[in-house]
Design a protein around this motif. Structure first.
Motif, PDB file in Angstrom:
ATOM      1  N   UNK A  10     112.085 -33.410  -2.014  1.00 21.74           N
ATOM      2  CA  UNK A  10     113.027 -33.566  -1.004  1.00 21.74           C
ATOM      3  C   UNK A  10     112.113 -32.823   0.350  1.00 21.74           C
ATOM      4  N   UNK A  11     111.800 -31.901   0.061  1.00 20.33           N
ATOM      5  CA  UNK A  11     110.919 -31.049   1.137  1.00 20.33           C
ATOM      6  C   UNK A  11     109.441 -31.938   1.564  1.00 20.33           C
ATOM      7  N   UNK A  12     108.972 -32.598   0.654  1.00 16.01           N
ATOM      8  CA  UNK A  12     107.690 -33.450   0.756  1.00 16.01           C
ATOM      9  C   UNK A  12     108.104 -34.499   1.916  1.00 16.01           C
ATOM     10  N   UNK A  13     109.368 -35.474   1.473  1.00 18.43           N
ATOM     11  CA  UNK A  13     109.459 -36.267   2.198  1.00 18.43           C
ATOM     12  C   UNK A  13     110.080 -35.888   3.670  1.00 18.43           C
ATOM     13  N   UNK A  14     110.899 -34.789   3.657  1.00 20.25           N
ATOM     14  CA  UNK A  14     111.468 -34.409   4.887  1.00 20.25           C
ATOM     15  C   UNK A  14     110.554 -33.990   5.919  1.00 20.25           C
ATOM     16  N   UNK A  15     109.544 -33.702   5.219  1.00 18.47           N
ATOM     17  CA  UNK A  15     108.340 -33.291   6.287  1.00 18.47           C
ATOM     18  C   UNK A  15     107.892 -34.269   6.915  1.00 18.47           C
ATOM     19  N   UNK A  16     107.619 -35.506   6.046  1.00 19.61           N
ATOM     20  CA  UNK A  16     106.977 -36.699   6.549  1.00 19.61           C
ATOM     21  C   UNK A  16     107.765 -37.476   7.566  1.00 19.61           C
ATOM     22  N   UNK A  17     109.051 -37.465   7.280  1.00 21.22           N
ATOM     23  CA  UNK A  17     110.126 -37.712   8.246  1.00 21.22           C
ATOM     24  C   UNK A  17     110.221 -37.314   9.711  1.00 21.22           C
ATOM     25  N   UNK A  18     110.185 -35.806   9.757  1.00 22.93           N
ATOM     26  CA  UNK A  18     109.835 -35.422  11.040  1.00 22.93           C
ATOM     27  C   UNK A  18     108.769 -35.738  11.692  1.00 22.93           C
ATOM     28  N   UNK A  19     107.832 -35.727  11.126  1.00 18.73           N
ATOM     29  CA  UNK A  19     106.461 -36.242  11.820  1.00 18.73           C
ATOM     30  C   UNK A  19     106.598 -37.870  12.287  1.00 18.73           C
TER      31      UNK A  19
END
Length: 471
Positions: free
Chosen positions: A210-219
């Protein structure tokens, strides 16, 4: 239920092709993220050059790579039925574990040695690519790169596993230099599992998905991608003027191209995949020890097969907790509880107690730790008829693409698969010119084979009767 932005989410209904509105709580998402309810605009955009359905690993990775593949000048919208990363990606074990040899002989039998090697090599490259992007972008997602240990506690199964391992070694695949298999009296001491008869190890990774995908989404949001959560898509129809009309429970929008990245739910919009990709539930939990207790250190991930061959995957975390899941053999006889079932608000009843006392009965030195299940949850995965994902152009539907059907094995596959699919979408690259394994290509042949076949002839139910036909 009211969203954090004050809106009321649409009701998705009870269709198996849409997720339940409210999934059960899981460890990865105890702290609610603002992305869970994010909508870049109050209303759907009127048009987007590329519409991606699904804000999980596949959909978000595809959007990320589209931005890298020259699509930054195109408008991109991601439509998600629930909150961002609320499906299988946000509920899995975080095990980025390539398949070095386990199922590779099956693919070798079906399509030749090279086809089997392609899959293993692709998954190993996927792990390396994940490590690279996590380091380059300084992504805080608890990523580790260590050994993964395969364990067999049944003598007959250990013997068969060694034969499989030897066959892949004999095929001369270079990557097998990173794998080793142990038999004999020292096995239990090597792996730490009680009653182990055989074990193997090779390099794998773990992460907080979830942390990995959340980082990508913010970008992506910062780059102008439009994310619309709580927006279930109900139909896609060709527009006579070109492109597609995408209808949702919140209204309609126009799309130039459509990427189907909803995995287990993909047949809701692509009914031809109804027998190719089946929603199947799995179980996962977090095990902790009481405060003040220091348990024996376990810094490898595991795939452990008990004496009765019940398989569990095991991921240690730096905080001392354990993520463990699987136990399919326990609930497999109760088909209605897991097969073709999308209700991730309800645990799999026949397996919900399996991991009570798991560490004490399985691993040496854990007997007096007081380890117990802290959280337990279920998730819905997309299992394909022939165990391979479906990626590429949707047959007979120009302008629509699919990336789905990962069989609970998406973590070692999706990142690079999405990168290659992005080339197809953005630059009209044919599948044959990508680096993806040939067996991953979706095709009318694969669709027809599943539609004409029987459930028990496919791979999903574990019968392994699928004929050795070449796709």
């Amino acid at each position: 239920m009211t969203l954090s932005n004050g809106a009321t989410p649409p009701t998705a209904g009870t269709s198996k092709c849409l997720p339940t509105v409210t999934p059960g709580e899981c460890f990865w998402q105890i702290a609610r993220d603002e992305l869970s309810d994010h909508r870049s605009t109050d209303q759907l955009p009127e048009h987007s050059d590329i519409v991606i359905i699904g804000a999980g690993y596949a959909g978000v990775s595809t959007a990320y790579h589209l931005m890298k593949e020259g699509a930054a000048t195109k408008t991109i919208a991601i439509l998600e039925a629930r909150g961002a990363c609320s499906g299988a990606t946000g509920r899995n074990g975080g095990h980025c574990r390539p398949d070095f040899y386990g199922h590779i002989p099956t693919y070798m039998d079906r399509a030749g040695d090279r086809a089997g090697a392609e899959i293993a090599e692709f998954e190993i490259a996927n792990l390396r690519a994940l490590k690279k992007v996590i380091e380059q972008e300084n992504i805080d997602c608890d990523f580790t790169l260590a050994r993964s240990v395969d364990v067999w506690c049944n003598e007959e199964s250990a013997t068969k596993a060694k034969a499989v391992y030897d066959r892949v070694v004999a095929a001369g695949f270079e990557y097998m230099e990173d794998a080793v298999f142990y038999t004999g009296d020292q096995v239990e001491g090597i792996c730490g599992v009680k009653g182990a008869k055989g074990c193997a190890s090779f390099t794998a990774g773990t992460m907080f998905p979830f942390k990995f995908i959340s980082h990508l989404i913010r970008g992506l949001l910062a780059a102008g991608v439009n994310l619309q959560t709580h927006t279930p898509v109900t139909s896609i129809t060709p527009d006579p003027q070109g492109g597609f009309i995408v209808e949702t429970l919140r209204g309609k929008m126009h799309a130039g191209n459509v990427v189907h990245a909803s995995n287990a739910y993909v047949s809701g919009l692509l009914p031809e995949y109804s027998k190719n990709i089946i929603p199947c539930k799995g179980i996962c939990c977090r095990i902790t020890v009481p405060e003040g207790v220091t348990p024996p250190l376990l810094n490898n991930s595991y795939i452990n097969r008990a004496e009765d061959n019940t398989l569990s995957y095991f991921v240690p975390r730096a905080d001392g907790s354990i993520i463990v899941g699987g136990a399919a053999a326990v609930f497999r006889p109760f088909k209605h509880q897991w097969y073709d079932n999308v209700d991730d608000s309800v645990l799999i009843d026949s397996a919900k107690d399996y991991y009570d006392g798991y560490m004490q009965r399985t691993y040496r030195g854990w007997e007096d730790t007081g380890a117990k299940v802290d959280k337990i949850w279920t998730g819905v995965m997309g299992y394909s008829y022939d165990s391979n994902p479906h990626i590429g152009h949707v047959p007979e539907k120009k302008g629509q693409f699919i990336i789905a059907g990962f069989n609970g094995h998406g973590m070692p596959v999706v990142w690079l698969a999405a990168k290659e699919l992005a080339k197809m979408v953005a630059n009209d690259v044919p599948f044959e010119d990508t680096s993806m394994p040939r067996l991953f290509q979706t095709s009318q042949f694969r669709i027809d084979r599943a539609q004409a076949g029987k459930e028990e002839d496919g791979d999903i139910l574990g019968t392994g009767k699928l004929a050795a036909t070449r796709p």
